[in-house]
Scaffold this active site. Structure first.
Site, PDB file in Angstrom:
ATOM      1  N   CYS A  72       0.821  -1.210   0.000  1.00  0.00           N
ATOM      2  CA  CYS A  72       0.000   0.000   0.000  1.00  0.00           C
ATOM      3  C   CYS A  72       0.857   1.262   0.000  1.00  0.00           C
ATOM      4  O   CYS A  72       1.578   1.522   0.968  1.00  0.00           O
ATOM      5  CB  CYS A  72      -0.911  -0.053   1.235  1.00  0.00           C
ATOM      6  SG  CYS A  72      -1.742   1.481   1.631  1.00  0.00           S
ATOM      7  N   CYS A  85       0.117   3.697   2.827  1.00  0.00           N
ATOM      8  CA  CYS A  85       0.632   3.143   4.092  1.00  0.00           C
ATOM      9  C   CYS A  85       2.109   3.471   4.253  1.00  0.00           C
ATOM     10  O   CYS A  85       2.568   3.814   5.344  1.00  0.00           O
ATOM     11  CB  CYS A  85       0.428   1.633   4.150  1.00  0.00           C
ATOM     12  SG  CYS A  85      -1.300   1.118   4.067  1.00  0.00           S
TER      13      CYS A  85
END
Length: 99
Positions: free
Chosen positions: A23, A26
């Site tokens: 991600c 993230c």
């Protein structure tokens, strides 16, 4: 080793960052979470939970987007936020829940 359920039972607030290695957002949150952890050291726990390796917790808390931040105390969800958030905003939320 402490389980996720044991971890969130703490009387001290526990900020959980649900993330995934794949991600992009993230990865962008990683330095923010590290900075938050430094500020909150001794006042609250900050942990990162990989949704791919801890699917039970992800499923139990219906994590459908990453990153998702959640704040727990005594096993109860105090706050939840999907998506990116800056350090000041995260600290403001957590500090409201400090004893």
């Amino acid at each position: 080793m402490e389980t996720f359920n044991q971890l969130i039972q703490s009387a001290q607030p526990v900020l959980v960052d649900f993330y995934a290695d794949w991600c992009g957002p993230c990865k962008a949150m990683d330095p923010v979470i590290k900075a938050v952890a430094g500020v909150l050291s001794g006042k609250a726990r900050v942990v990162r939970v990989n949704i791919d390796t801890n699917q039970t917790a992800s499923r139990n808390y219906q994590i459908t987007a990453v990153p998702t931040l959640m704040l727990f105390r005594n096993g109860k969800v105090l706050w939840r936020h999907p998506g990116l958030l800056d350090k000041v905003s995260i600290l403001k939320v957590v500090e409201q829940h400090l004893v």
